[in-house]
Design a protein around this motif. Structure first.
Motif, short mmCIF file in Angstrom:
data_model
loop_
_atom_site.label_atom_id
_atom_site.label_comp_id
_atom_site.label_asym_id
_atom_site.label_seq_id
_atom_site.Cartn_x
_atom_site.Cartn_y
_atom_site.Cartn_z
N MET A 283 0.82 -1.01 -0.12
CA MET A 283 0.04 -0.02 0.00
C MET A 283 0.75 1.27 0.04
O MET A 283 1.88 1.21 0.76
N PRO A 284 0.75 2.16 -0.94
CA PRO A 284 -0.25 2.40 -1.94
C PRO A 284 0.14 1.34 -3.01
O PRO A 284 1.15 0.58 -2.81
N GLU A 285 -0.89 0.87 -3.88
CA GLU A 285 -0.76 -0.12 -4.69
C GLU A 285 0.57 0.15 -5.77
O GLU A 285 0.65 1.51 -6.02
N PRO A 286 1.13 -0.94 -6.12
CA PRO A 286 2.51 -0.64 -7.01
C PRO A 286 1.96 0.29 -8.14
O PRO A 286 0.67 0.03 -8.73
N GLY A 287 2.90 1.20 -8.64
CA GLY A 287 2.87 1.98 -10.02
C GLY A 287 1.82 3.31 -9.52
O GLY A 287 2.21 4.13 -10.15
N ARG A 288 1.74 3.29 -8.29
CA ARG A 288 1.26 4.72 -7.75
C ARG A 288 2.20 5.39 -6.92
O ARG A 288 2.55 4.89 -5.92
N TRP A 289 2.73 6.58 -7.11
CA TRP A 289 3.78 6.97 -6.43
C TRP A 289 3.19 7.51 -5.14
O TRP A 289 2.17 8.22 -4.97
N PRO A 290 3.98 7.26 -4.11
CA PRO A 290 3.41 7.11 -2.75
C PRO A 290 3.45 8.69 -2.02
O PRO A 290 3.05 8.86 -1.07
N GLY A 291 3.86 9.75 -2.79
CA GLY A 291 4.40 10.90 -2.35
C GLY A 291 4.40 12.21 -3.47
O GLY A 291 3.82 11.69 -4.86
N GLY A 292 4.51 13.23 -3.17
CA GLY A 292 4.54 14.38 -4.24
C GLY A 292 5.78 14.24 -4.98
O GLY A 292 6.46 13.20 -5.24
N SER A 293 5.58 15.06 -6.01
CA SER A 293 6.55 15.13 -7.21
C SER A 293 8.26 15.40 -6.93
O SER A 293 9.11 14.80 -7.21
N GLY A 294 8.25 15.88 -5.67
CA GLY A 294 9.77 16.04 -5.03
C GLY A 294 10.22 14.85 -4.24
O GLY A 294 11.44 14.81 -3.81
N LEU A 295 9.49 13.64 -4.16
CA LEU A 295 9.63 12.49 -3.32
C LEU A 295 10.76 11.67 -4.00
O LEU A 295 10.74 11.42 -5.33
N THR A 296 11.93 11.36 -3.53
CA THR A 296 12.83 10.19 -4.17
C THR A 296 13.04 9.10 -3.42
O THR A 296 13.08 9.17 -2.05
N TRP A 297 12.80 8.13 -4.02
CA TRP A 297 12.94 6.78 -3.26
C TRP A 297 14.23 6.11 -3.69
O TRP A 297 14.48 6.13 -5.07
N THR A 298 15.18 5.84 -2.46
CA THR A 298 16.38 5.00 -3.20
C THR A 298 16.26 3.77 -2.65
O THR A 298 16.16 3.53 -1.28
N ASN A 299 16.51 2.58 -3.39
CA ASN A 299 16.47 1.34 -3.04
C ASN A 299 17.92 0.86 -3.26
O ASN A 299 18.63 1.02 -4.22
N ILE A 300 18.38 0.49 -2.20
CA ILE A 300 19.94 -0.11 -2.04
C ILE A 300 19.74 -1.74 -1.88
O ILE A 300 19.15 -2.12 -0.69
N ALA A 301 20.38 -2.48 -2.64
CA ALA A 301 20.42 -3.89 -2.47
C ALA A 301 21.72 -4.52 -2.58
O ALA A 301 22.61 -3.90 -3.46
N ASP A 302 22.19 -5.41 -1.85
CA ASP A 302 23.29 -6.11 -2.13
C ASP A 302 23.13 -7.20 -3.11
O ASP A 302 22.25 -7.94 -3.36
N GLU A 303 23.89 -7.20 -4.29
CA GLU A 303 23.70 -8.32 -5.17
C GLU A 303 23.88 -9.69 -4.94
O GLU A 303 22.97 -10.54 -5.56
N GLY A 304 24.23 -9.96 -3.61
CA GLY A 304 24.36 -11.37 -3.09
C GLY A 304 23.08 -11.63 -2.06
O GLY A 304 22.89 -12.83 -1.45
N ASP A 305 22.41 -10.58 -1.76
CA ASP A 305 21.21 -10.72 -0.80
C ASP A 305 20.25 -11.40 -1.63
O ASP A 305 19.21 -10.97 -2.66
N VAL A 306 19.85 -12.70 -1.03
CA VAL A 306 18.91 -13.69 -1.51
C VAL A 306 17.37 -13.23 -1.18
O VAL A 306 16.38 -13.49 -1.85
N VAL A 307 17.32 -12.26 0.00
CA VAL A 307 15.99 -11.79 0.30
C VAL A 307 15.31 -10.63 -0.64
O VAL A 307 14.32 -10.74 -1.04
N ALA A 308 16.39 -9.93 -0.97
CA ALA A 308 16.13 -8.96 -2.09
C ALA A 308 16.54 -9.38 -3.33
O ALA A 308 17.20 -9.06 -4.06
N LEU A 309 15.54 -10.41 -3.93
CA LEU A 309 15.85 -10.93 -5.11
C LEU A 309 15.99 -10.03 -6.26
O LEU A 309 16.76 -10.14 -7.09
N VAL A 310 14.91 -8.83 -6.32
CA VAL A 310 15.02 -7.98 -7.47
C VAL A 310 15.92 -6.84 -6.93
O VAL A 310 15.32 -6.29 -6.04
#
Length: 79
Positions: free
Chosen positions: A7-34
């Protein structure tokens, strides 16, 4: 696995136009598959891949990563 429960449903931006989402993942992290979430959510997501070594899913390497600090600092500057 949890995509349909988000929630909110994927594809709907959760904040205003100034919101930045940074996703940090380790290449070997099997929990964060994508690692790159832009195709699922939005092209505005910053996608960063790091190398936490043998501690791929532990919180400490993520929280002490320079790129994580930069993302947090950038978010605080935007407030």
């Amino acid at each position: 696995m949890i995509y349909k429960r988000l929630m909110p449903e994927p594809g709907r931006w959760p904040g205003g136009s100034g919101l930045t989402w940074t996703n940090i993942a380790d290449e070997g992290d099997v929990v964060a598959l994508v690692k790159d979430l832009r195709p699922v959510f939005d092209e505005r997501i910053r996608s960063i891949v790091v190398n936490n070594g043998v501690h791929a899913h532990e919180a400490s390497p993520y929280l002490t990563e320079r790129l994580t600090g930069a993302a947090i600092a950038g978010g605080l500057d935007a407030v």
